[in-house]
Design an enzyme around this catalytic site. Structure first.
Site, PDB file in Angstrom:
ATOM      1  CG  PHE A  59      -2.106   1.163   1.090  1.00  0.00           C
ATOM      2  CD1 PHE A  59      -1.235   2.508   1.931  1.00  0.00           C
ATOM      3  CD2 PHE A  59      -2.898   0.354   0.773  1.00  0.00           C
ATOM      4  CE1 PHE A  59      -3.145   3.238   1.572  1.00  0.00           C
ATOM      5  CE2 PHE A  59      -3.948   1.667   0.538  1.00  0.00           C
ATOM      6  CZ  PHE A  59      -4.215   2.821   1.096  1.00  0.00           C
ATOM      7  CB  VAL A  83      -1.032  -8.350  -2.504  1.00  0.00           C
ATOM      8  CG1 VAL A  83      -2.644  -8.277  -1.526  1.00  0.00           C
ATOM      9  CG2 VAL A  83       0.072  -6.995  -2.529  1.00  0.00           C
ATOM     10  CB  ILE A  84      -1.400 -13.996  -0.311  1.00  0.00           C
ATOM     11  CG1 ILE A  84       0.765 -13.576  -0.701  1.00  0.00           C
ATOM     12  CG2 ILE A  84      -0.875 -15.526  -0.352  1.00  0.00           C
ATOM     13  CD1 ILE A  84       1.654 -14.537  -0.540  1.00  0.00           C
ATOM     14  CB  SER A  87      -9.476 -15.178   5.983  1.00  0.00           C
ATOM     15  OG  SER A  87      -9.126 -14.550   6.824  1.00  0.00           O
ATOM     16  CB  THR A  88     -10.507  -9.586   5.467  1.00  0.00           C
ATOM     17  OG1 THR A  88      -9.641  -9.054   5.576  1.00  0.00           O
ATOM     18  CG2 THR A  88     -10.463 -10.369   7.136  1.00  0.00           C
ATOM     19  CG  HIS A  90      -6.563  -5.620   4.346  1.00  0.00           C
ATOM     20  ND1 HIS A  90      -5.036  -6.010   4.376  1.00  0.00           N
ATOM     21  CD2 HIS A  90      -6.682  -4.312   4.396  1.00  0.00           C
ATOM     22  CE1 HIS A  90      -4.664  -4.930   5.213  1.00  0.00           C
ATOM     23  NE2 HIS A  90      -5.274  -3.456   4.533  1.00  0.00           N
TER      24      HIS A  90
HETATM   25  N1  LIG Z   1      -1.952  -8.384   3.183  1.00  0.00           N
HETATM   26  C1  LIG Z   1       0.080  -7.959   2.390  1.00  0.00           C
HETATM   27  C2  LIG Z   1      -0.143  -6.396   2.559  1.00  0.00           C
HETATM   28  N2  LIG Z   1      -1.008  -5.665   3.373  1.00  0.00           N
HETATM   29  C3  LIG Z   1       0.006  -4.291   4.422  1.00  0.00           C
HETATM   30  C4  LIG Z   1      -0.608  -2.871   3.715  1.00  0.00           C
HETATM   31  O1  LIG Z   1       0.263  -2.879   2.374  1.00  0.00           O
HETATM   32  C5  LIG Z   1       0.038  -1.446   4.608  1.00  0.00           C
HETATM   33  O2  LIG Z   1       1.497  -1.744   4.763  1.00  0.00           O
HETATM   34  C6  LIG Z   1      -0.839  -1.609   5.568  1.00  0.00           C
HETATM   35  O3  LIG Z   1      -2.471  -1.750   5.802  1.00  0.00           O
HETATM   36  C7  LIG Z   1      -0.310  -0.437   6.059  1.00  0.00           C
HETATM   37  O4  LIG Z   1      -0.417   0.450   4.984  1.00  0.00           O
HETATM   38  N3  LIG Z   1       0.987  -5.863   1.884  1.00  0.00           N
HETATM   39  C8  LIG Z   1       1.465  -6.150   1.202  1.00  0.00           C
HETATM   40  O5  LIG Z   1       2.605  -6.066   1.271  1.00  0.00           O
HETATM   41  N4  LIG Z   1       1.280  -7.518   1.043  1.00  0.00           N
HETATM   42  C9  LIG Z   1       0.264  -8.119   1.364  1.00  0.00           C
HETATM   43  O6  LIG Z   1      -0.293  -9.311   1.079  1.00  0.00           O
HETATM   44  C1  LIG Z   2      -3.889  -9.179   1.112  1.00  0.00           C
HETATM   45  C2  LIG Z   2      -3.636  -9.116   3.045  1.00  0.00           C
HETATM   46  O1  LIG Z   2      -4.656  -7.951   3.559  1.00  0.00           O
HETATM   47  C3  LIG Z   2      -3.403 -10.542   3.616  1.00  0.00           C
HETATM   48  O2  LIG Z   2      -3.036 -10.822   3.882  1.00  0.00           O
HETATM   49  C4  LIG Z   2      -4.593  -9.607   5.261  1.00  0.00           C
HETATM   50  O3  LIG Z   2      -4.947 -11.197   5.312  1.00  0.00           O
HETATM   51  P1  LIG Z   2      -6.589 -11.246   6.010  1.00  0.00           P
HETATM   52  O4  LIG Z   2      -7.738 -10.717   5.010  1.00  0.00           O
HETATM   53  O5  LIG Z   2      -6.588 -12.311   6.671  1.00  0.00           O
HETATM   54  O6  LIG Z   2      -6.794 -10.392   7.058  1.00  0.00           O
END
Ligand SMILES: Nc1c(NC[C@H](O)[C@H](O)[C@H](O)CO)[nH]c(=O)[nH]c1=O
Ligand SMILES: CC(=O)[C@@H](O)COP(=O)(O)O
Length: 157
Positions: A59, A83-84, A87-88, A90
């Protein structure tokens, strides 16, 4: 051939490249970074002309891409992240915003801003794209960055 073709070769010289890496899923992103550096060096870019900035997660990538662009020091910027899906929902918000953000920076930048961010359903898909059976997205972005630099030069000359 009646028409003219404009294209960029993949020969790097003295260009300076900025790379923005997300630390989240660093196990994968480090492989993307290795692939990107390998691709740049094998196509003529010196390691001394490569800067790597680390951000917490995908992000945050667009902001630092923009900061790098605005320095005027770089001929291209490469965004690397993974970005993987969890379960939500997000995942969807992160993917949407980082892709829009990188694209927006690129259109405003005047230099290539490459999208080397894996967006996968599971870890296996990410591993496949970080140096195993589906190649290395970092390497691909690196070579494409050089092509885009040279394409822009060809168009503008
Ligand atoms: N879930 C993943 C994230 N989540 C974190 C966000 O990118 C960000 O750093 C946070 O929300 C604070 O602003 N980031 C990834 O690069 N990959 C993921 O799978
Ligand atoms: C892509 C994400 O932000 C993810 O890894 C967050 O996992 P969750 O959706 O189980 O909180």
């Amino acid at each position: 051939m009646a028409y003219h073709v404009i294209e960029g070769n993949v020969v790097g010289k003295k260009e300076k490249i900025g790379i923005v890496c997300a630390r989240f899923n660093e196990f994968i992103v480090s492989k993307l970074l290795g692939g990107a550096i390998d691709g740049l060096v094998r196509h003529g870019i010196s390691e001394e002309n490569i800067d790597v900035a680390w951000v917490p997660g995908a992000f945050e990538i667009p902001l630092i891409c923009e900061k790098m662009v605005k320095t005027g020091k770089y001929d291209a910027v490469i965004a690397l992240g993974t970005v993987i899906r969890g379960s939500t929902s997000h995942y969807d918000y992160v993917c949407n915003e980082v892709s829009k953000g990188v694209a927006q920076v690129g259109l405003q930048a005047g230099i290539p801003v490459m999208f080397g961010i894996l967006t996968t359903e599971n870890i296996e898909q990410a591993i496949e794209r970080a140096g195993t059976k589906a190649g290395n997205k970092g390497y691909d972005c690196a070579v494409s960055a050089i092509e885009m630099i040279n394409l822009i030069k060809a168009i503008e000359k």
